[in-house]
Design a protein around this motif. Structure first.
Motif, PDB file in Angstrom:
ATOM      1  N   SER A  72      38.884  47.768  32.549  1.00 16.55           N
ATOM      2  CA  SER A  72      40.125  47.815  33.317  1.00 16.55           C
ATOM      3  C   SER A  72      41.297  48.079  32.381  1.00 16.55           C
ATOM      4  CB  SER A  72      40.328  46.498  34.063  1.00 16.55           C
ATOM      5  OG  SER A  72      40.558  45.454  33.143  1.00 16.55           O
ATOM      6  N   ASN A  81      46.610  38.944  36.891  1.00 21.20           N
ATOM      7  CA  ASN A  81      45.804  40.045  37.430  1.00 21.20           C
ATOM      8  C   ASN A  81      45.123  40.830  36.319  1.00 21.20           C
ATOM      9  OD1 ASN A  81      46.184  39.553  40.127  1.00 21.20           O
ATOM     10  ND2 ASN A  81      47.936  40.912  40.313  1.00 21.20           N
ATOM     11  N   ASN A  85      41.124  41.173  36.277  1.00 23.05           N
ATOM     12  CA  ASN A  85      40.538  42.513  36.312  1.00 23.05           C
ATOM     13  C   ASN A  85      39.672  42.777  35.094  1.00 23.05           C
ATOM     14  OD1 ASN A  85      41.768  43.060  38.752  1.00 23.05           O
ATOM     15  ND2 ASN A  85      43.520  44.086  37.823  1.00 23.05           N
ATOM     16  N   GLU A  88      36.376  41.195  35.995  1.00 22.79           N
ATOM     17  CA  GLU A  88      36.043  41.338  37.405  1.00 22.79           C
ATOM     18  C   GLU A  88      34.541  41.431  37.645  1.00 22.79           C
ATOM     19  OE1 GLU A  88      37.751  44.033  41.017  1.00 22.79           O
ATOM     20  OE2 GLU A  88      37.462  45.013  39.088  1.00 22.79           O
ATOM     21  N   GLN A  89      33.863  42.219  36.835  1.00 22.49           N
ATOM     22  CA  GLN A  89      32.422  42.406  37.031  1.00 22.49           C
ATOM     23  C   GLN A  89      31.658  41.107  36.758  1.00 22.49           C
ATOM     24  OE1 GLN A  89      30.711  45.464  34.608  1.00 22.49           O
ATOM     25  NE2 GLN A  89      28.933  45.672  35.925  1.00 22.49           N
TER      26      GLN A  89
END
Length: 169
Positions: A72, A81, A85, A88-89
């Protein structure tokens, strides 16, 4: 030369000077840390990883994640954020709820810690992610929010049997 042409020339030159200064400041590389020597012994240079652990001993509990491996964006206006991010995975693989802690140890630095615990009958598995960010200015206008950049990321996993004990650090 007319007054309008002179004014236009001054404005154009000031825009170029401002852009050049901004590029210089953002591209400037930090100098290498040098440990002190005594009695004429050779100087030892610290790597970026060692320098970070000396400056932030909490990093020693985490395994460093290379910033190049983060898929990201590393820059944005919201530190929380950006941190979410970045992982995120990994966080999507775990359906457990997340605990997010945000602290500002210095005016231009943010520390985001994301903790996720997955419990079963006999043990608990905790994953903790630590993201350090620094500000590098504002986007376009003075009233715009500050822009943040991820400068370090790390993770740790802890296992606790029959206990609520979490990770260190």
């Amino acid at each position: 030369m007319s007054a309008k042409f002179k004014l236009l020339l001054i404005v154009v030159l000031s825009i170029f000077a401002t852009a050049a200064t901004g590029i210089y400041i953002t591209q400037r590389q930090p100098s290498a840390a040098v440990s002190k020597t005594s009695n004429g012994q050779p100087q030892h240079f610290l790597t970026a990883s060692q320098e970070g652990i000396v400056a932030n001993p909490e990093r020693a509990h985490y395994q460093e994640i290379p910033l190049e491996s983060i898929n990201s964006s590393l820059k944005g206006s919201d530190p929380t954020n950006l941190a979410l991010n970045a992982f995120e995975q990994d966080l999507a693989l775990r359906k457990a709820p997340k605990k997010i802690e945000v602290s500002y140890p210095q005016p231009n630095r943010v520390l985001v810690t994301i903790t996720q615990t997955k419990q079963d009958k006999h043990s608990a598995k905790t994953a903790r992610y630590r993201v350090e960010l620094t500000t590098f200015g504002r986007s376009l206008f003075v009233s715009s929010p500050q822009m943040w950049q991820i400068i370090w990321a790390g993770s740790q996993e802890c296992f606790a049997k029959n206990s609520q004990k979490g990770c260190q650090g």
